[in-house]
Design a protein around this motif. Structure first.
Motif, PDB file in Angstrom:
ATOM      1  N   LEU A   1      -4.850  14.539  -3.662  1.00 48.86           N
ATOM      2  CA  LEU A   1      -6.293  14.357  -3.572  1.00 48.86           C
ATOM      3  C   LEU A   1      -6.654  13.497  -2.366  1.00 48.86           C
ATOM      4  N   PHE A   2      -5.919  12.415  -2.150  1.00 49.36           N
ATOM      5  CA  PHE A   2      -6.174  11.517  -1.026  1.00 49.36           C
ATOM      6  C   PHE A   2      -6.029  12.271   0.292  1.00 49.36           C
ATOM      7  N   LEU A   3      -4.974  13.061   0.417  1.00 49.89           N
ATOM      8  CA  LEU A   3      -4.745  13.853   1.631  1.00 49.89           C
ATOM      9  C   LEU A   3      -5.874  14.852   1.845  1.00 49.89           C
ATOM     10  N   ARG A   4      -6.303  15.518   0.786  1.00 47.26           N
ATOM     11  CA  ARG A   4      -7.373  16.493   0.905  1.00 47.26           C
ATOM     12  C   ARG A   4      -8.686  15.827   1.328  1.00 47.26           C
ATOM     13  N   GLU A   5      -8.953  14.651   0.802  1.00 43.22           N
ATOM     14  CA  GLU A   5     -10.212  13.961   1.089  1.00 43.22           C
ATOM     15  C   GLU A   5     -10.227  13.278   2.457  1.00 43.22           C
ATOM     16  N   THR A   6      -9.087  12.738   2.887  1.00 44.65           N
ATOM     17  CA  THR A   6      -9.065  11.919   4.110  1.00 44.65           C
ATOM     18  C   THR A   6      -8.328  12.557   5.280  1.00 44.65           C
ATOM     19  N   GLY A   7      -7.462  13.519   5.004  1.00 45.93           N
ATOM     20  CA  GLY A   7      -6.633  14.094   6.068  1.00 45.93           C
ATOM     21  C   GLY A   7      -5.389  13.270   6.338  1.00 45.93           C
ATOM     22  N   LEU A   8      -5.188  12.220   5.553  1.00 45.45           N
ATOM     23  CA  LEU A   8      -4.032  11.337   5.703  1.00 45.45           C
ATOM     24  C   LEU A   8      -3.396  11.106   4.341  1.00 45.45           C
ATOM     25  N   THR A   9      -2.082  10.858   4.340  1.00 43.20           N
ATOM     26  CA  THR A   9      -1.453  10.433   3.099  1.00 43.20           C
ATOM     27  C   THR A   9      -1.840   8.977   2.855  1.00 43.20           C
ATOM     28  N   PRO A  10      -1.720   8.494   1.626  1.00 42.67           N
ATOM     29  CA  PRO A  10      -2.031   7.089   1.383  1.00 42.67           C
ATOM     30  C   PRO A  10      -1.217   6.143   2.279  1.00 42.67           C
ATOM     31  N   LYS A  11       0.049   6.453   2.479  1.00 43.52           N
ATOM     32  CA  LYS A  11       0.895   5.602   3.327  1.00 43.52           C
ATOM     33  C   LYS A  11       0.418   5.626   4.779  1.00 43.52           C
ATOM     34  N   GLU A  12       0.073   6.802   5.288  1.00 43.39           N
ATOM     35  CA  GLU A  12      -0.443   6.902   6.657  1.00 43.39           C
ATOM     36  C   GLU A  12      -1.732   6.100   6.804  1.00 43.39           C
ATOM     37  N   PHE A  13      -2.606   6.211   5.810  1.00 44.50           N
ATOM     38  CA  PHE A  13      -3.864   5.475   5.844  1.00 44.50           C
ATOM     39  C   PHE A  13      -3.609   3.972   5.877  1.00 44.50           C
ATOM     40  N   LEU A  14      -2.754   3.485   4.993  1.00 44.44           N
ATOM     41  CA  LEU A  14      -2.458   2.056   4.936  1.00 44.44           C
ATOM     42  C   LEU A  14      -1.848   1.578   6.254  1.00 44.44           C
ATOM     43  N   THR A  15      -0.926   2.333   6.793  1.00 46.31           N
ATOM     44  CA  THR A  15      -0.292   1.957   8.059  1.00 46.31           C
ATOM     45  C   THR A  15      -1.308   1.896   9.192  1.00 46.31           C
ATOM     46  N   LEU A  16      -2.166   2.916   9.286  1.00 45.16           N
ATOM     47  CA  LEU A  16      -3.187   2.927  10.337  1.00 45.16           C
ATOM     48  C   LEU A  16      -4.149   1.746  10.196  1.00 45.16           C
ATOM     49  N   ARG A  17      -4.548   1.438   8.988  1.00 41.75           N
ATOM     50  CA  ARG A  17      -5.464   0.312   8.764  1.00 41.75           C
ATOM     51  C   ARG A  17      -4.803  -1.011   9.097  1.00 41.75           C
ATOM     52  N   ARG A  18      -3.516  -1.150   8.789  1.00 43.76           N
ATOM     53  CA  ARG A  18      -2.799  -2.393   9.129  1.00 43.76           C
ATOM     54  C   ARG A  18      -2.671  -2.540  10.636  1.00 43.76           C
ATOM     55  N   VAL A  19      -2.386  -1.450  11.334  1.00 44.74           N
ATOM     56  CA  VAL A  19      -2.287  -1.495  12.796  1.00 44.74           C
ATOM     57  C   VAL A  19      -3.649  -1.841  13.402  1.00 44.74           C
ATOM     58  N   ASP A  20      -4.703  -1.212  12.898  1.00 46.37           N
ATOM     59  CA  ASP A  20      -6.051  -1.520  13.388  1.00 46.37           C
ATOM     60  C   ASP A  20      -6.375  -2.995  13.186  1.00 46.37           C
ATOM     61  N   ARG A  21      -6.039  -3.510  12.029  1.00 45.94           N
ATOM     62  CA  ARG A  21      -6.318  -4.922  11.721  1.00 45.94           C
ATOM     63  C   ARG A  21      -5.521  -5.842  12.641  1.00 45.94           C
ATOM     64  N   ALA A  22      -4.277  -5.504  12.905  1.00 51.99           N
ATOM     65  CA  ALA A  22      -3.451  -6.310  13.811  1.00 51.99           C
ATOM     66  C   ALA A  22      -4.046  -6.308  15.211  1.00 51.99           C
ATOM     67  N   LYS A  23      -4.539  -5.173  15.678  1.00 55.18           N
ATOM     68  CA  LYS A  23      -5.185  -5.097  16.987  1.00 55.18           C
ATOM     69  C   LYS A  23      -6.417  -5.986  17.030  1.00 55.18           C
ATOM     70  N   GLU A  24      -7.199  -5.981  15.942  1.00 57.70           N
ATOM     71  CA  GLU A  24      -8.383  -6.838  15.874  1.00 57.70           C
ATOM     72  C   GLU A  24      -8.003  -8.312  15.982  1.00 57.70           C
ATOM     73  N   LEU A  25      -6.941  -8.688  15.306  1.00 53.47           N
ATOM     74  CA  LEU A  25      -6.515 -10.089  15.312  1.00 53.47           C
ATOM     75  C   LEU A  25      -5.961 -10.508  16.680  1.00 53.47           C
ATOM     76  N   LEU A  26      -5.352  -9.572  17.384  1.00 52.49           N
ATOM     77  CA  LEU A  26      -4.808  -9.879  18.706  1.00 52.49           C
ATOM     78  C   LEU A  26      -5.876  -9.932  19.785  1.00 52.49           C
ATOM     79  N   ALA A  27      -6.989  -9.275  19.544  1.00 51.48           N
ATOM     80  CA  ALA A  27      -8.038  -9.194  20.567  1.00 51.48           C
ATOM     81  C   ALA A  27      -8.817 -10.499  20.680  1.00 51.48           C
TER      82      ALA A  27
END
Length: 69
Positions: free
Chosen positions: A43-69
């Motif tokens: 369901l998550f993949l169908r709704e978002t286009g990402l697996t839950p793990k992919e989503f979590l990883t992308l959000r963590r990377v985005d957050r790390a970039k925000e903190l480094l900026a």
């Protein structure tokens, strides 16, 4: 992503993950949705286009970039 998600279980799961990116546990998220892990992932993949793990990883990377900026 949240803007185009229709299913309320997935919306709530995204909110739970976003609330605490560092401690978010993908093992607990499907339980909160009332679905089996397999059905939740589908369901998550169908709704978002990402697996839950992919989503979590992308959000963590985005957050790390925000903190480094």
């Amino acid at each position: 992503i949240l803007g185009r998600v229709v299913d309320q279980r997935v919306r709530r799961s995204i909110e739970v993950i976003e609330a605490d990116l560092g401690a978010a546990s993908l093992a607990e998220v499907p339980k909160q949705s009332g679905l089996s892990p397999r059905n939740f992932s589908r369901l998550f993949l169908r709704e978002t286009g990402l697996t839950p793990k992919e989503f979590l990883t992308l959000r963590r990377v985005d957050r790390a970039k925000e903190l480094l900026a």
